[in-house]
Design a protein around this motif. Structure first.
Motif, PDB file in Angstrom:
ATOM      1  N   ARG A 178     -23.198  11.235   8.462  1.00  0.00           N
ATOM      2  CA  ARG A 178     -23.292  10.537   7.176  1.00  0.00           C
ATOM      3  C   ARG A 178     -21.982  10.644   6.397  1.00  0.00           C
ATOM      4  N   GLY A 181     -19.501   8.280   7.878  1.00  0.00           N
ATOM      5  CA  GLY A 181     -19.809   6.901   7.530  1.00  0.00           C
ATOM      6  C   GLY A 181     -19.406   6.561   6.111  1.00  0.00           C
ATOM      7  N   LYS A 182     -19.693   7.479   5.177  1.00  0.00           N
ATOM      8  CA  LYS A 182     -19.335   7.244   3.775  1.00  0.00           C
ATOM      9  C   LYS A 182     -17.824   7.219   3.596  1.00  0.00           C
ATOM     10  N   ARG A 185     -16.470   3.919   4.940  1.00  0.00           N
ATOM     11  CA  ARG A 185     -16.728   2.809   4.017  1.00  0.00           C
ATOM     12  C   ARG A 185     -15.874   2.909   2.766  1.00  0.00           C
ATOM     13  N   THR A 194     -12.175   7.219  13.352  1.00  0.00           N
ATOM     14  CA  THR A 194     -13.572   6.961  13.681  1.00  0.00           C
ATOM     15  C   THR A 194     -13.755   6.727  15.163  1.00  0.00           C
ATOM     16  N   VAL A 202     -20.753   5.301  13.491  1.00  0.00           N
ATOM     17  CA  VAL A 202     -19.732   5.415  12.457  1.00  0.00           C
ATOM     18  C   VAL A 202     -18.624   4.406  12.687  1.00  0.00           C
ATOM     19  N   ASP A 205     -19.827   1.206  11.421  1.00  0.00           N
ATOM     20  CA  ASP A 205     -19.878   1.181   9.963  1.00  0.00           C
ATOM     21  C   ASP A 205     -18.489   0.973   9.363  1.00  0.00           C
ATOM     22  N   SER A 206     -17.457   1.555   9.985  1.00  0.00           N
ATOM     23  CA  SER A 206     -16.108   1.411   9.459  1.00  0.00           C
ATOM     24  C   SER A 206     -15.631  -0.033   9.548  1.00  0.00           C
TER      25      SER A 206
END
Length: 376
Positions: A178, A181-182, A185, A194, A202, A205-206
């Motif tokens: 998490r 991922g944050k 972002r 990543t 992840v 997500d990036s």
């Protein structure tokens, strides 16, 4: 089983051995408590009665001697000295030291709950020494019972510790996932960071941060091989140039996360967890037993490390027949301690493996370099 999903059925099959081990362990403890209750209860009550009678008779003899003589003659003084010494020897007998007398006086030493605690402290090798078998049959029973119970306890701690260690590693990995991922972002990790992680989610997500710039999955086509956008895309990309620049800077937090990317729990977290567990237990024992917090923490540490001096003992729990919560706290604590040892062992093995791998790489590089110099 027919109405259960395959996943539920698989989980049940995996959990059955662990649940069966816990049930068998508690059944073994309960059977032992019944055994020692019937073997030792009557004998212990007789010993307490004899002790009380002898102490009372000595007190009466001393009182009578002092009342009948106004001036102590040498013979009376010698008799008084003998009686006082016998009284001292009686009340300080080794059988009554270490809190044993308080336990005996409570009248609950070999009740079912007290016998259960005795069995538990025996097979976990804590061994306070406050409750001990007095009969020959009781001593033989302790030897046989412990020969089976001690390995059973070690098996339970290893099993539960392994399960808790895997759970802790899963939670730690989820938290790291998490966080990555944050950070991706938010633009504090580059694509290279990543991609080097073990998580594909992840990585996705990036990229998703930039998908809204063009409205479709081709929003990142303007980027080069290094993950740097060349400015040929639509205008929203230009608005994020500062973020892109930040992505190419080394991130200290990313390096910290990378250090713990092996799935293990960080060492400080392991120590903090077990110390916190001891502190919470110390607070509980301090309130229930009337000890100072330092004394309660000392008792908790001595118990969970299975040192078990016996100088502190949960007397109030015995008097109130509330030993079961005390035993559960100790059992869970021993399993948590086993978990911490398992996690520390995993980190140590990985550290040694990395050192060995680096040493081999350095040796190989040095060998190849020497070979190159010799050939030239």
């Amino acid at each position: 089983m027919a109405c259960l999903s395959p996943r539920t059925t698989a989980l049940l099959k995996l959990s059955v051995p662990h649940v069966a081990l816990v049930i068998f362990y508690f059944s073994y403890l309960f059977a032992g408590s019944l055994l020692f209750h019937f073997l030792e209860n009557t004998s212990e009550k007789k010993a307490v009665a004899q002790f009380d009678n002898r102490e009372e008779s000595l007190r009466e003899e001393i009182k009578t001697l002092l009342m009948n003589c106004s001036e102590a003659a040498p013979e009376q003084a010698t008799l008084l000295d003998t009686l006082l010494q016998e009284l001292v020897d009686t009340v300080t007998h080794p059988d009554w030291e270490g809190g044993r007398y308080d336990v005996m006086e409570s009248g609950n030493e070999w009740s079912i709950s007290s016998s259960l605690l005795f069995c538990f402290t025996t097979i976990t090798t804590i061994g306070y020494g406050v409750s001990v078998p007095a009969t020959t049959m009781g001593k033989i029973a302790v030897v046989i019972y412990s020969a089976i119970g001690v390995p059973l306890s070690f098996l339970l701690f290893a099993d539960m510790g392994g399960l808790l260690a895997r759970l802790a590693s899963f939670i730690a990995s989820s938290i790291r996932l998490r966080c990555r991922g944050k950070m991706a972002r938010a633009g504090f990790m580059s694509f290279g960071d990543t991609e080097s992680s073990d998580s594909t989610a992840v990585h996705q997500d990036s990229h998703a941060v930039y998908r809204d710039t063009a409205g479709d999955n081709n929003a990142v086509e303007g980027g080069n091989d290094d993950g740097i956008f060349d400015g040929s895309t639509t205008s929203p990309v230009n608005k994020r140039e500062s973020r892109i620049i930040l992505q190419k800077q080394p991130s200290y937090l990313a390096s910290v996360l990378e250090e713990y990317d092996n799935g293990n729990v960080p060492f400080p977290v392991i120590i903090l967890f077990i110390v916190s567990y001891m502190c919470i237990g110390a607070l509980s024992f301090s309130l229930s037993e009337g000890w100072s917090y330092l004394e309660a923490f000392y008792f908790t540490f001595i118990t969970l490390t299975t040192i078990g001096f016996g100088d502190f003992y949960p007397i109030k729990h015995i008097e109130n027949n509330s030993l079961f919560p005390c035993m559960i706290y100790t059992l869970v604590g021993l399993c948590c301690l086993s978990m911490c040892i398992t996690l520390l062992q995993a980190r140590f093995i990985k550290l040694v493996t990395n050192i060995k791998s680096n040493a081999l790489s350095i040796t190989k590089f040095s060998t190849e370099r020497e070979a190159g110099i010799n050939s030239s």
